[in-house]
Write a protein that holds these residues in place. Structure first.
Motif, PDB file in Angstrom:
ATOM      1  N   GLY A 112       1.128  -1.051  -0.085  1.00 35.51           N
ATOM      2  CA  GLY A 112      -0.544  -0.377  -0.580  1.00 35.51           C
ATOM      3  C   GLY A 112       0.921   1.100   0.196  1.00 35.51           C
ATOM      4  N   ALA A 113       2.152   1.096  -0.445  1.00 33.02           N
ATOM      5  CA  ALA A 113       3.019   2.331  -0.191  1.00 33.02           C
ATOM      6  C   ALA A 113       2.194   3.670  -1.628  1.00 33.02           C
ATOM      7  N   ASP A 114       1.522   2.766  -2.323  1.00 33.11           N
ATOM      8  CA  ASP A 114       1.502   2.965  -3.556  1.00 33.11           C
ATOM      9  C   ASP A 114       0.050   3.154  -3.047  1.00 33.11           C
ATOM     10  N   ASN A 115      -1.041   4.357  -2.799  1.00 33.21           N
ATOM     11  CA  ASN A 115      -0.098   5.665  -2.646  1.00 33.21           C
ATOM     12  C   ASN A 115      -0.560   5.777  -1.756  1.00 33.21           C
ATOM     13  N   GLY A 116      -0.108   5.165  -0.574  1.00 29.14           N
ATOM     14  CA  GLY A 116      -0.408   5.398   1.075  1.00 29.14           C
ATOM     15  C   GLY A 116       0.998   6.588   1.591  1.00 29.14           C
ATOM     16  N   ILE A 117       2.547   6.289   0.903  1.00 24.96           N
ATOM     17  CA  ILE A 117       3.520   7.119   0.982  1.00 24.96           C
ATOM     18  C   ILE A 117       2.919   9.202   1.442  1.00 24.96           C
ATOM     19  N   SER A 118       2.192   9.078   0.237  1.00 20.71           N
ATOM     20  CA  SER A 118       1.636  10.291  -0.530  1.00 20.71           C
ATOM     21  C   SER A 118       0.901  10.737   0.757  1.00 20.71           C
ATOM     22  N   VAL A 119      -0.046   9.433   0.948  1.00 19.14           N
ATOM     23  CA  VAL A 119      -1.138  10.358   2.240  1.00 19.14           C
ATOM     24  C   VAL A 119       0.142  10.673   3.609  1.00 19.14           C
ATOM     25  N   ALA A 120       0.313   9.732   3.521  1.00 18.84           N
ATOM     26  CA  ALA A 120       1.973  10.138   5.126  1.00 18.84           C
ATOM     27  C   ALA A 120       1.900  11.424   4.629  1.00 18.84           C
ATOM     28  N   ILE A 121       3.182  11.843   3.641  1.00 15.40           N
ATOM     29  CA  ILE A 121       3.574  12.661   3.666  1.00 15.40           C
ATOM     30  C   ILE A 121       2.909  13.910   3.424  1.00 15.40           C
ATOM     31  N   CYS A 122       1.342  14.400   3.391  1.00 15.45           N
ATOM     32  CA  CYS A 122       1.004  15.492   2.716  1.00 15.45           C
ATOM     33  C   CYS A 122       0.808  15.182   4.805  1.00 15.45           C
ATOM     34  N   LEU A 123      -0.314  14.149   5.315  1.00 13.27           N
ATOM     35  CA  LEU A 123      -0.217  14.786   7.189  1.00 13.27           C
ATOM     36  C   LEU A 123       1.067  15.418   7.415  1.00 13.27           C
ATOM     37  N   SER A 124       2.014  15.081   7.257  1.00 14.47           N
ATOM     38  CA  SER A 124       3.127  15.313   8.005  1.00 14.47           C
ATOM     39  C   SER A 124       3.685  16.843   7.744  1.00 14.47           C
ATOM     40  N   ILE A 125       3.571  17.206   6.282  1.00 10.59           N
ATOM     41  CA  ILE A 125       2.934  18.850   6.356  1.00 10.59           C
ATOM     42  C   ILE A 125       2.504  19.141   6.737  1.00 10.59           C
ATOM     43  N   LEU A 126       1.130  18.878   6.814  1.00  8.67           N
ATOM     44  CA  LEU A 126       0.430  19.542   6.960  1.00  8.67           C
ATOM     45  C   LEU A 126       0.118  20.001   8.739  1.00  8.67           C
ATOM     46  N   GLU A 127       0.344  18.500   9.671  1.00  4.95           N
ATOM     47  CA  GLU A 127       0.427  19.278  11.068  1.00  4.95           C
ATOM     48  C   GLU A 127       1.147  20.017  11.302  1.00  4.95           C
ATOM     49  N   SER A 128       2.811  20.046  10.101  1.00  6.09           N
ATOM     50  CA  SER A 128       3.954  21.207  10.856  1.00  6.09           C
ATOM     51  C   SER A 128       3.930  22.827  11.027  1.00  6.09           C
ATOM     52  N   ASP A 129       4.274  22.847  12.294  1.00  8.45           N
ATOM     53  CA  ASP A 129       3.900  24.186  12.615  1.00  8.45           C
ATOM     54  C   ASP A 129       5.640  25.333  12.301  1.00  8.45           C
ATOM     55  N   THR A 130       6.624  24.328  11.407  1.00  3.08           N
ATOM     56  CA  THR A 130       7.581  25.443  11.283  1.00  3.08           C
ATOM     57  C   THR A 130       8.308  24.690   9.696  1.00  3.08           C
ATOM     58  N   ILE A 131       7.602  23.638   8.807  1.00  5.19           N
ATOM     59  CA  ILE A 131       7.732  24.379   7.679  1.00  5.19           C
ATOM     60  C   ILE A 131       7.330  25.333   6.764  1.00  5.19           C
ATOM     61  N   LYS A 132       8.084  25.816   6.215  1.00  5.41           N
ATOM     62  CA  LYS A 132       7.333  26.989   6.139  1.00  5.41           C
ATOM     63  C   LYS A 132       6.923  27.123   4.034  1.00  5.41           C
ATOM     64  N   HIS A 133       5.937  28.290   3.572  1.00  4.92           N
ATOM     65  CA  HIS A 133       4.855  26.628   2.467  1.00  4.92           C
ATOM     66  C   HIS A 133       4.168  28.311   1.717  1.00  4.92           C
TER      67      HIS A 133
END
Length: 489
Positions: A112-133
């Protein structure tokens, strides 16, 4: 297994979490609701449509408000397949993940890496308070692996972004700019069956083929189990009288089938059947000497008891086997424009015997892929005519257009520039024979500027699927650098 010992920790945290949630294609309500709950917990805008697609928005970081928003896109469903000797309930059991030789794998099932890794990456970006975007949109769709109906049903006018980055390709260091269109075509071959006292009933089972993704791996020329087994029985039918009871193989049209089985009646002895089939197996397997592990191909033949089976006549058996043998499957044409690209193919992914009152229905499901819309339609029409001319009934189940290459792309040039700065070499700009949802979004909105990236994932759609830890790390760092240095306006 706890993957949080590996960097990036939060990406692997979320990959582990979503691996516990049922998400086979067509069964995504639980994962979709999980994403809604995540967005609400983090005070983010979230939209869930009737197809369970999810759109989440996050405001731009301070200083990034003037730049264009960007949409990161993937799909939440997965191909659910397992080895035949593995007992596993995809609706209730978490994927059994482990790490070996630098890769994440699953025990006996698809990962299920196809496409679970996309979901995991997106959630990690969304939860971050330090990543600028810049302003972010996260679009996660349903049913990508079967019909792309999630993307088809999503209202693209809901997107505020004109830039879309799909995270569903499977080779770090490559930026994909074009993908094949996909059409699923079924056919139904109905034949009158007979019932009487019978003996000498045999079952033959073909296993050990490599299979693979019907887009990304079709160029490998691995054997299609449905075609392979039909060839075996077709040859046998001219040597010994056969009356077919059933033939079955494959469960997904986007996966090259690795296993197939059949039951039949014959007056020949077990030893005669076994000797002939073993001979034919070796003869056919030799065609794949460069693409298959011949020592792994197994053909098991056994006698079975009479369980009141119905069967076809010898003539109808030959006609049906000829229909399967001559049914197109595999590479049809290579591209003259892009070196190494398969332009058009078809995969006979599903073959199923269905019992009717006094008849048998033999159901076929093929997936046609092409980077050329005209050629895609031609092959679809050919399959429909092939069915009709053989007294079968053909049907188009779905049609998704190709994602065609754009000469000008701001996002492509920006991603190329950042990749070179980070790695010291140019990324490859590629087209892929697999289908990506990019084609659907591009068809709905021609103004979208789209690319596709992703980490290394090997053998997707099979129980041998594995994902590189190193490539996930590299993809994560690449995306963070992209977002923090983002100045597209």
């Amino acid at each position: 297994m706890n993957l949080e010992n590996y960097y990036p920790e939060r990406v692997f945290h979320y990959f582990t979490e979503i691996s516990k949630i049922p998400r086979c294609s067509g069964n995504e309500k639980a994962i979709s609701d999980y994403l809604v709950d995540f967005a609400k917990k983090h005070n983010l805008f979230v939209y869930q449509d009737e197809s369970n697609n999810i759109l989440i928005r996050k405001k731009a970081s301070e200083g990034y408000e003037k730049y264009e928003s960007i949409c990161l896109q993937g799909h939440m469903d997965m191909v659910c397949d397992k080895n035949k000797d593995v007992e596993f309930d995809f609706c209730n059991s978490p994927i059994n993940i482990y790490v070996e030789d630098g890769y994440i794998k699953a025990r006996g099932t698809t990962l299920g890496a196809d496409n679970g890794i996309s979901v995991a990456i997106c959630l990690s970006i969304l939860e971050s308070d330090t990543i600028k975007h810049p302003a972010l949109e996260i679009l996660l769709t349903t049913d990508e692996e079967v019909s792309m109906s999630g993307a088809e049903n999503f209202d693209v006018n809901k997107l505020e972004s004109k830039i879309l980055v799909n995270i569903d390709s499977e080779e770090y260091g490559s930026i994909y700019v074009s993908s094949a269109g996909c059409s699923a075509v079924s056919s139904s071959y109905v034949i009158t069956s007979n019932k009487s006292d019978i003996s000498n009933i045999y079952e033959v089972e073909l296993t050990g083929l490599l299979g693979g993704h019907s887009g990304a791996d079709i160029h490998e020329n691995t054997a299609n189990a449905n075609n392979f087994l039909a060839n075996l029985l077709f040859k046998l039918s001219y040597m010994k009288e056969l009356k077919l009871i059933s033939i079955n193989g494959g469960s997904k049209n986007n996966t090259i089938p690795r296993e197939a089985s059949a039951k039949f009646v014959s007056e020949a002895s077990f030893s005669e059947i076994k000797k002939a089939l073993d001979l034919f197996k070796d003869s056919i397997a030799f065609r794949y000497v460069e693409s298959e592990k011949l020592e792994n191909i197994k053909l098991e033949v056994r006698e079975i008891k009479n369980e009141n089976y119905s069967y076809l006549s010898t003539k109808d058996t030959k006609d049906l086997l000829a229909y399967i043998v001559n049914h197109p499957t595999g590479v049809i044409r290579k591209s003259n424009e892009i070196e190494g690209l398969i332009q058009t193919s078809t995969n006979l992914g599903i073959l199923e015997t269905r019992e009717l009152e006094d008849k048998k229905e033999f159901y076929f499901n093929s997936l046609v892929r092409s980077s050329k819309t005209e050629e895609q339609r031609y092959v679809v029409d050919y399959l429909l005519d092939y069915a009709k001319n053989n007294k079968a009934k053909g049907e188009i189940l779905d049609f998704a257009a190709p994602w065609e290459y754009k000469e000008e792309s701001k996002v492509r040039e920006y991603f190329k520039k950042v990749f070179f700065e980070q790695n010291g070499y140019e990324p490859r700009i590629l087209a892929i024979h697999a289908g990506l949802e990019c084609g659907i979004f591009a068809e709905k909105n021609a103004d979208l500027d789209i690319i596709s990236i992703g980490p290394d994932i090997k053998n997707p759609h099979t129980p041998d699927e594995k994902m590189s830890l190193e490539a996930v790390k590299n993809t994560w760092e690449y995306l963070i650098k992209i977002l923090e240095g983002y100045k597209i306006d």
